[in-house]
Design a protein around this motif. Structure first.
Motif, short mmCIF file in Angstrom:
data_model
loop_
_atom_site.label_atom_id
_atom_site.label_comp_id
_atom_site.label_asym_id
_atom_site.label_seq_id
_atom_site.Cartn_x
_atom_site.Cartn_y
_atom_site.Cartn_z
N ARG A 1 0.88 -1.18 0.00
CA ARG A 1 0.00 0.00 0.00
C ARG A 1 0.91 1.22 0.00
NH1 ARG A 1 -4.26 -0.11 4.41
NH2 ARG A 1 -5.60 -1.03 2.83
N THR A 2 0.75 2.06 -1.01
CA THR A 2 1.74 3.09 -1.25
C THR A 2 1.11 4.45 -1.46
OG1 THR A 2 3.01 1.38 -2.38
CG2 THR A 2 3.75 3.63 -2.67
N MET A 3 1.75 5.47 -0.90
CA MET A 3 1.24 6.83 -1.06
C MET A 3 2.36 7.79 -1.42
SD MET A 3 -1.37 7.32 2.08
CE MET A 3 -2.94 6.53 2.10
N THR A 4 1.97 8.90 -2.01
CA THR A 4 2.88 10.01 -2.20
C THR A 4 2.01 11.27 -2.11
OG1 THR A 4 4.55 11.02 -3.63
CG2 THR A 4 2.70 9.94 -4.74
N ALA A 5 2.63 12.44 -2.26
CA ALA A 5 1.85 13.67 -2.26
C ALA A 5 2.63 14.68 -3.10
CB ALA A 5 1.68 14.20 -0.83
N THR A 6 1.92 15.61 -3.71
CA THR A 6 2.63 16.59 -4.52
C THR A 6 1.80 17.84 -4.73
OG1 THR A 6 4.02 16.82 -6.50
CG2 THR A 6 1.89 15.78 -6.82
N ALA A 7 2.31 18.72 -5.59
CA ALA A 7 1.61 19.95 -5.96
C ALA A 7 2.20 20.46 -7.27
CB ALA A 7 1.82 21.02 -4.87
N ALA A 8 1.37 21.13 -8.02
CA ALA A 8 1.76 21.92 -9.21
C ALA A 8 2.93 21.35 -10.02
CB ALA A 8 2.04 23.35 -8.78
N ASN A 9 4.08 22.05 -9.94
CA ASN A 9 5.19 21.67 -10.80
C ASN A 9 5.71 20.28 -10.48
OD1 ASN A 9 4.80 24.50 -11.07
ND2 ASN A 9 6.78 24.61 -12.08
N ARG B 1 -2.94 -0.01 -13.20
CA ARG B 1 -4.04 -0.30 -12.27
C ARG B 1 -3.52 -0.43 -10.83
NH1 ARG B 1 -8.49 -1.86 -15.20
NH2 ARG B 1 -9.62 -1.28 -13.32
N LEU B 2 -2.70 0.54 -10.45
CA LEU B 2 -2.13 0.53 -9.11
C LEU B 2 -2.86 1.53 -8.21
CD1 LEU B 2 1.58 0.45 -10.30
CD2 LEU B 2 0.24 -1.47 -9.43
N PRO B 3 -3.43 1.05 -7.10
CA PRO B 3 -4.26 1.92 -6.26
C PRO B 3 -3.46 2.86 -5.37
CG PRO B 3 -4.19 -0.27 -5.35
CD PRO B 3 -3.38 -0.33 -6.60
N GLU C 1 -11.31 -4.29 -5.78
CA GLU C 1 -10.80 -5.06 -6.91
C GLU C 1 -11.38 -4.62 -8.25
OE1 GLU C 1 -10.75 -9.32 -6.32
OE2 GLU C 1 -10.42 -9.53 -8.49
N GLU C 2 -12.65 -4.24 -8.26
CA GLU C 2 -13.25 -3.87 -9.54
C GLU C 2 -12.86 -2.43 -9.94
OE1 GLU C 2 -14.71 -3.70 -6.66
OE2 GLU C 2 -16.50 -2.41 -6.66
N VAL C 3 -12.22 -1.73 -9.01
CA VAL C 3 -11.82 -0.34 -9.29
C VAL C 3 -10.33 -0.31 -9.66
CG1 VAL C 3 -11.61 1.99 -8.35
CG2 VAL C 3 -13.62 0.60 -7.78
N LEU C 4 -9.47 -0.70 -8.74
CA LEU C 4 -8.02 -0.69 -8.94
C LEU C 4 -7.56 0.48 -9.81
CD1 LEU C 4 -6.96 -4.45 -9.22
CD2 LEU C 4 -6.54 -2.85 -7.36
N THR C 5 -7.77 1.65 -9.29
CA THR C 5 -7.44 2.89 -9.99
C THR C 5 -6.85 3.84 -8.96
OG1 THR C 5 -9.24 2.56 -11.57
CG2 THR C 5 -8.48 4.82 -11.28
N PRO C 6 -5.76 4.52 -9.29
CA PRO C 6 -5.18 5.44 -8.32
C PRO C 6 -6.08 6.65 -8.07
CG PRO C 6 -4.03 5.60 -10.43
CD PRO C 6 -5.00 4.47 -10.55
N ALA C 7 -5.91 7.26 -6.91
CA ALA C 7 -6.80 8.36 -6.54
C ALA C 7 -6.03 9.57 -6.02
CB ALA C 7 -7.79 7.87 -5.48
N MET C 8 -6.48 10.74 -6.44
CA MET C 8 -5.91 12.00 -5.96
C MET C 8 -6.92 12.67 -5.03
SD MET C 8 -4.63 13.67 -9.49
CE MET C 8 -3.59 12.75 -10.59
#
Lengths: 389, 324
Positions: A75-83, A99-101, A157-164
């Motif tokens: 289970r992996t996260m990151t965070a960012t902004a703009a540039n 298809r990485l959540p 499982e039916e979603v498996l889509t990354p989210a912002m």
């Protein structure tokens, strides 16, 4: 016992991440996202979480590392902004196609140039077609809640889509507000453990991730991505309902404010919605039937819900905190396109506001309502709020 | 225990190929040998190899969906980010191991493959970052000295005098004039790393280095001179032969930098002049016809001689002085 903290939006998001306790966080600091990474690094340094943190040398590597990590089954996260998001851009698409959540809070900021570090939505819109779920938050509480919701949703499982998870730069990320935190165990139970079907580290069942996909299958895989987002649209109400059970806080595709009998409707995303609600209240006191629609979910775009909410109203004023050069503003063009199917089309107008962090005042947000009341809305004219001309 | 022929034969007999036949690399290409030897060595040592690849010939020719030549876990992300991708996978492994969620008892080892474009040029930053952070992985560069996947464009590894489509030899310009970037010393200068060069003519030296790299706790890097027979304009059967000549002419010295300690691992008894190497590779043909070719060759000879002398001295002065 749930706790109430007076914290910044960045700290609220970091607390959500602490409670989720992801396996891996790989991130690079960028204003105004930096405090999220800083708070979280503090939790790691103090042993409050046992997440492996990868302080990469760039956002391109941040997104690349989270792809490697999520593909590995973490289970992996990151965070960012703009540039930072712009530098990630190439891999943002790849993450979705694999298809990485991955869950990624975006602290919305103006996309250079010229360079500007303050809040607007040009960064989020720049990746609107990358294949990610995009949630938008009015305040710190919503940013906290949506980070938890996004984790649950993305991994289905039916979603498996990354989210912002989008929150406004400085206004939300650095402003201190009261935020209700759930109990750690409640969050942990809600998100559970992600058990991917085909992790890279399953050496007994080796899988080739990210192969060359020529004209004979590329189309089909994009079609599958589309299905993932359609499934996200179906799953969202369920996930919102589950979250309501543990938190008592109700979310939906759209936040409808004083919309029961509203005739004049403003549509705006993120923090400006708070100011807009204040304006709606003022106008209501004057007997004007004003209302507000704030999309919580931008992708999958809730077209049906918007149509239901907007059909038959007198006037719709869509506010965008970004421009689409040479074309209609991003949110406006989508709303206008949705209304094509309305039986009874309202008047509609496009307003661009708050670029590069320009202050958004109640006086400013009254202008679209005044225009509408005068019957002065032109669907083909882009108007600017607070522009010095 | 160093990997030996018997172990490799066992693997071959079991048909336990981590990297199989059926790929679509050109006949005579040296990249698949590199991939096969490296992954077999890992298997023979009792490791479970997990592979990452940068966009390039090795990637596009071995994973054409729905087919794959990889019998081991494999990931491709983009051109410039294989080091970052594999560092994420390695971080995930550490985390999941710590949380008791890895299913295999055997140690997993991460191997990243990249060509020279994805390593010397566009991927250098990600590689430097991953090495600096100390991820436990082995990066193998198959160096064919150009962007061969897209048709022989110049890279930071293309030598002077070599014909390249983005820096061709014309009537006014003698092609690329710059020397190759010294990638091994760049990576070696990160200090926490095992860095080495190898040639496809000497698989045992290469496999010994792969073993060293895999056993090294932290980042390891091996640059293998791996000809592209097509754009080097050489016969399909001569790739390894040419790399042997490259070693014998000091064009491609075979050495290692182990945490700051230099060691030349192959010292040819008799050196050959650089011109012999240049004359045997067709991509230099135009340069040989150039009016300034004598100066170019003389300059290259001076350069390789000096570098060899320098390497000998570095070997002497760094002896046993491990930096980290």
């Amino acid at each position: 016992m749930p706790t109430r903290l007076a914290v910044t939006g960045a700290a609220a998001v970091a607390h959500a991440m602490r409670q989720i306790n992801p396996d891996v966080v790989a991130a690079y600091p960028i204003t105004p996202q930096t405090p999220i990474v800083e708070y979280f690094a503090g939790f790691v340094a103090d042993g409050i979480v046992d997440t492996v943190m990868v302080p990469v040398e760039s956002e391109h590597s941040a997104m690349s590392a989270v792809v490697g990590s999520a593909a590995a089954g973490a289970r992996t996260m990151t965070a960012t902004a703009a540039n930072g998001l712009a530098l990630m851009f190439e891999v943002v698409y790849i993450a979705a196609s694999m298809r990485l959540p991955i869950v990624m809070p975006i602290v919305n900021r103006a996309l250079s140039g010229p360079i500007n570090i303050h809040g607007d939505h040009s960064d989020a819109y720049s990746v609107r077609d990358a294949g990610w779920i995009q949630l938008f938050c009015e305040n710190s509480q919503e940013a906290y809640d949506m980070t938890i919701i996004a984790t649950k949703l993305a991994e289905r499982e039916e979603v498996l889509t990354p989210a912002m998870v989008n929150l406004d730069g400085f206004i939300t990320s650095h402003g201190v507000e009261g935020v209700d935190l759930l109990d750690d165990e409640v969050v942990r139970d809600f998100v559970g453990i992600w058990e991917p079907k085909y992790p890279l580290l399953d050496v007994d069942n080796p899988i080739t991730h990210g192969p060359l996909d020529l004209f004979d299958y590329y189309f089909e895989h994009h079609r599958q991505q589309q299905e993932g987002l359609k499934n996200a649209y179906k799953a969202l109400p369920e996930v919102f309902a589950e979250y309501e059970k543990i938190s008592g806080r109700k979310y939906d595709f759209l936040d409808l404010y004083r919309m029961e009998d509203a005739e004049y409707v403003m549509i705006v995303m993120n923090s400006a919605a708070s100011t807009a609600k204040y304006v709606v209240d003022e106008l209501r006191e004057q007997g004007i039937k004003a209302g507000l629609v704030k999309p919580w979910v931008f992708t999958p775009f809730p077209k049906k819900e918007l149509l239901e909410a907007l059909e038959g109203r007198k006037a719709i004023m869509v506010l965008d905190r970004a421009m689409s050069f040479g074309k209609e503003a991003p949110l406006y063009s989508l709303i206008k396109s949705a209304l094509y199917e309305a039986k009874d089309r309202p008047m509609i107008g496009s307003y661009v506001y708050g670029l590069g962090g320009r202050d958004v005042t109640p006086t400013m947000l009254k202008v679209p309502f005044e225009d509408a009341l005068k019957g002065d809305l032109d669907p083909n004219e882009e108007r600017y709020l607070g522009l010095k001309e | 225990m160093p990997v030996n022929m018997k172990q490799l034969i066992n693997l071959v007999e079991k048909e336990d190929w981590p990297f199989t036949q059926g790929h679509r690399l050109c006949p005579g290409c040296n990249a698949p040998m590199v991939a096969k030897w490296a992954t077999m060595t890992a298997k023979a040592l009792g490791y479970e190899p997990v592979v990452g690849a940068a966009t390039g010939c090795l990637e596009v020719s071995t994973t054409i969906y729905p087919f794959t030549s990889w019998n081991i876990p494999y990931i491709h992300n983009a051109f410039e980010n294989v080091a970052a991708t594999i560092s994420g996978a390695e971080a995930a492994y550490r985390s999941l191991l710590n949380r008791g969620r890895v299913k295999t008892d055997k140690p997993i080892k991460f191997i990243a493959f990249g060509g020279d474009g994805g390593t010397y040029d566009i991927g250098l930053q990600a590689l430097s970052g991953a090495v600096e952070r100390g991820h436990d992985f082995l990066y193998i560069l198959y160096d064919n000295e150009g962007y061969m996947n897209t048709g022989n464009q110049r890279s930071g590894s293309t030598p002077p005098g070599a014909d390249a489509t983005t820096e061709p030899i014309g009537s006014e310009k003698a092609g690329k004039v710059q020397f190759k970037k010294n990638i091994v010393e760049i990576i070696g200068a990160h200090e926490n790393v095992y860095a080495a060069t190898a040639v496809t003519s000497d698989p045992f030296d290469f496999m010994a280095k792969v073993e060293k790299g895999l056993n090294h706790k932290g980042p390891a890097f091996i640059a293998v001179l791996a000809p592209c027979v097509r754009f080097w304009r050489i016969p399909e059967s001569t790739g390894p032969q040419i790399t042997k000549l490259a070693m014998e002419t000091k064009y491609w010295p075979v050495y290692e930098i182990d945490r700051g300690v230099y060691k030349i691992t192959r010292k040819p008894r008799n050196f050959k002049p650089i011109e012999e190497y240049i004359r045997s590779v067709g991509r230099f043909r135009k340069a040989l016809q150039h009016p300034e070719y004598k100066e170019i060759i003389a300059e290259m000879q001076r350069y390789v001689d000096t570098r060899w002398e320098r390497l000998l001295k570095l070997e002497e002065v760094t002896k046993d002085l491990y930096l980290r």
